[in-house]
Scaffold this active site. Sequence first.
Site, PDB file in Angstrom:
ATOM      1  N   THR A 129     -27.887   5.818  68.207  1.00  0.00           N
ATOM      2  CA  THR A 129     -29.013   5.024  68.715  1.00  0.00           C
ATOM      3  C   THR A 129     -30.330   5.542  68.155  1.00  0.00           C
ATOM      4  O   THR A 129     -31.187   4.772  67.728  1.00  0.00           O
ATOM      5  CB  THR A 129     -29.030   5.060  70.264  1.00  0.00           C
ATOM      6  OG1 THR A 129     -27.912   4.317  70.743  1.00  0.00           O
ATOM      7  CG2 THR A 129     -30.312   4.454  70.825  1.00  0.00           C
ATOM      8  N   ASN A 181     -19.688  -3.599  67.532  1.00  0.00           N
ATOM      9  CA  ASN A 181     -19.146  -2.668  68.527  1.00  0.00           C
ATOM     10  C   ASN A 181     -18.318  -3.364  69.601  1.00  0.00           C
ATOM     11  O   ASN A 181     -17.470  -2.744  70.219  1.00  0.00           O
ATOM     12  CB  ASN A 181     -20.285  -1.898  69.189  1.00  0.00           C
ATOM     13  CG  ASN A 181     -21.348  -2.817  69.751  1.00  0.00           C
ATOM     14  OD1 ASN A 181     -21.950  -3.608  69.009  1.00  0.00           O
ATOM     15  ND2 ASN A 181     -21.569  -2.743  71.040  1.00  0.00           N
ATOM     16  N   GLN A 211     -19.695   1.996  64.169  1.00  0.00           N
ATOM     17  CA  GLN A 211     -18.289   1.666  64.441  1.00  0.00           C
ATOM     18  C   GLN A 211     -17.448   1.676  63.160  1.00  0.00           C
ATOM     19  O   GLN A 211     -16.247   1.890  63.215  1.00  0.00           O
ATOM     20  CB  GLN A 211     -18.173   0.280  65.097  1.00  0.00           C
ATOM     21  CG  GLN A 211     -18.749   0.206  66.500  1.00  0.00           C
ATOM     22  CD  GLN A 211     -17.914   0.944  67.533  1.00  0.00           C
ATOM     23  OE1 GLN A 211     -16.738   1.250  67.315  1.00  0.00           O
ATOM     24  NE2 GLN A 211     -18.513   1.246  68.668  1.00  0.00           N
ATOM     25  N   ALA A 271     -21.307  10.812  65.308  1.00  0.00           N
ATOM     26  CA  ALA A 271     -20.150  11.704  65.206  1.00  0.00           C
ATOM     27  C   ALA A 271     -19.051  11.360  66.209  1.00  0.00           C
ATOM     28  O   ALA A 271     -17.857  11.427  65.890  1.00  0.00           O
ATOM     29  CB  ALA A 271     -20.605  13.146  65.432  1.00  0.00           C
ATOM     30  N   HIS A 272     -19.445  10.959  67.424  1.00  0.00           N
ATOM     31  CA  HIS A 272     -18.420  10.840  68.470  1.00  0.00           C
ATOM     32  C   HIS A 272     -17.558   9.585  68.350  1.00  0.00           C
ATOM     33  O   HIS A 272     -16.613   9.425  69.102  1.00  0.00           O
ATOM     34  CB  HIS A 272     -19.061  10.940  69.867  1.00  0.00           C
ATOM     35  CG  HIS A 272     -19.764   9.713  70.328  1.00  0.00           C
ATOM     36  ND1 HIS A 272     -19.240   8.898  71.295  1.00  0.00           N
ATOM     37  CD2 HIS A 272     -20.941   9.155  69.967  1.00  0.00           C
ATOM     38  CE1 HIS A 272     -20.086   7.894  71.528  1.00  0.00           C
ATOM     39  NE2 HIS A 272     -21.118   8.040  70.732  1.00  0.00           N
ATOM     40  N   THR A 323     -35.338  21.378  66.685  1.00  0.00           N
ATOM     41  CA  THR A 323     -34.334  22.304  66.166  1.00  0.00           C
ATOM     42  C   THR A 323     -32.977  21.615  66.095  1.00  0.00           C
ATOM     43  O   THR A 323     -32.571  20.927  67.023  1.00  0.00           O
ATOM     44  CB  THR A 323     -34.259  23.555  67.066  1.00  0.00           C
ATOM     45  OG1 THR A 323     -35.526  24.197  67.036  1.00  0.00           O
ATOM     46  CG2 THR A 323     -33.178  24.523  66.590  1.00  0.00           C
ATOM     47  N   CYS A 335     -20.451  -7.642  85.014  1.00  0.00           N
ATOM     48  CA  CYS A 335     -21.056  -8.420  86.082  1.00  0.00           C
ATOM     49  C   CYS A 335     -22.065  -7.516  86.765  1.00  0.00           C
ATOM     50  O   CYS A 335     -21.710  -6.461  87.277  1.00  0.00           O
ATOM     51  CB  CYS A 335     -19.983  -8.856  87.075  1.00  0.00           C
ATOM     52  SG  CYS A 335     -20.549  -9.070  88.760  1.00  0.00           S
TER      53      CYS A 335
END
Lengths: 142, 392
Positions: B76, B154, B182, B203-204, B240, B327
């Site tokens: 993001t 996605n 994705q 990465a995830h 950092t 919903c």
Amino acid sequence: MSDRYNPRVIEHLVRPRNVGELEAPSGIGESGDTACGDVARFAVAIEENRLVEVRYKVYGCVACIAAGSALSELACDRHLLEAARVSRSDLEDALGGALPEGKAHALTLVLDALHKAFEDHWNKKAGTMLVDGYARGADSDG
Amino acid sequence: MPNAVVYLDHAATTPLDDKVLEAMLSHLNGAILRGNPSSLHAPGAAARETVEEARASVARLVHAEPGEVLFTASGTEADNLAVMGLAAAQPDKRHVVISAVEHPAVTKVAEHLEAAGYEVTKVGVGPDGITSLSEFAEALRPDTALAAVMWANNEVGVVQPVEELAGICREAGIPFHVDAVQAAGRLPIDVSRVPVSTLALSAHKLYGPQGVGVLYVREGVEVEPVIFGGGQEKGLRSGTENVAGIAGFGAAARLALDDLEERRWHEQALRDAVISGATSIPGVRLNGDPRERLSNNIHLSVEGIEAESLVLYLDALGYAVGSGSACASSITGHKASPVLLAMGRTENEAFSAVRITVGKDTTEEEVEGFLHAFTIAVTQLREVSTFTLAER
């Protein structure tokens, strides 16, 4: 308020009570509409002012399915006026506490449907009363 | 699989690969004296070396030069940096083009720019979820600061014609951002061949840790920073570096590149088994193009059932899948997925959408078990539903 359902809600989702329709219901009530997403339908069988059978169906989210199931249990085998008094907080208690944020509409949805089923029953009774004579019908049942 | 959750939500996040964890651990457990990569001393130099090794690995995954890879804290953030940064680099251009099916990491930034006076054009997709090339080309203008279209969606997993779109932008001289969060690790990505300007990765989504992203910025493309501070990552992402996370991304990228084909064929076989099994149930429909889609994505609309009920019913049976559209409440109204609506699906189809995404470690047995559980869940929930197939 958690954003997750508690296990009692999930239990009602996976094993909903009193699902279905009745062949000869005393009254049927429906609330919600598909345009806004959720629909609940209750069918009731009433004998001598007691709710002897309750059946429900819901198209909606988990809260609606579970609330319908819990309400059917709370209302069944009760006097009509007692059943009509089942409140939102009774329903929440039966579901293990407050529903996640934004889900409280489920309580209103199913209570509305049940109350409309009662109304349907009373309307039918009123018709019978008019046919049979108001004075006699008014203090018999319903 | 008694008492074990079968995880079928790899588009949301993937489990951390053991080898990735190993690469990260030495930076977390004190085995290596922790230095700041910006420090001059030996521990600092060791941390810098780790970051640069990882940068080279991620660069190889997308055929980029290491100097074109910037680490961020998420996909993001990379998308935000690209859209905001490309726009800010050309302040006289006040028009942005995005597809109608972008991730919120792009659409929300575009809305933010819109509120600041930019004009945003959303290019539509067909019922198959694929961006229209002609509509895209027509949307570009001399004052277009940037265009953004994701590599693969996605939600529905549809793969966009990124190569053609990038070509159109290059001819028009307009910077082109691609969210490949994705796609990376599932499709070959080659920025030496596809002329994207910037490209976001996370990465995830490829068995690496959460909290690490990458923005590829092609050499020569101008991007302004959105975070200011110590000037790390060529001044484009101060702060950092997350050394352990970056080491994890590097390891995940190496594995993804080495195993790309093997993973793809494995996932694709499982995906097709789920599609064929699930859509054999009446009223279950696949969303998105059946061929131009990610190797691991199955996106289904199930008539008569709301997605939340199906997701939690399956969860109770031990299968973790994603909801296609949530919903919210009667007050805020239902929020149907903009992606499905852009594809011409009805609100009810959008509310009934679930996303099943398999992974490299998903087994045939798990898929068989899932199809069994799915059939039970759909049958049971339809029993409760007022909405019968006959009514349609």
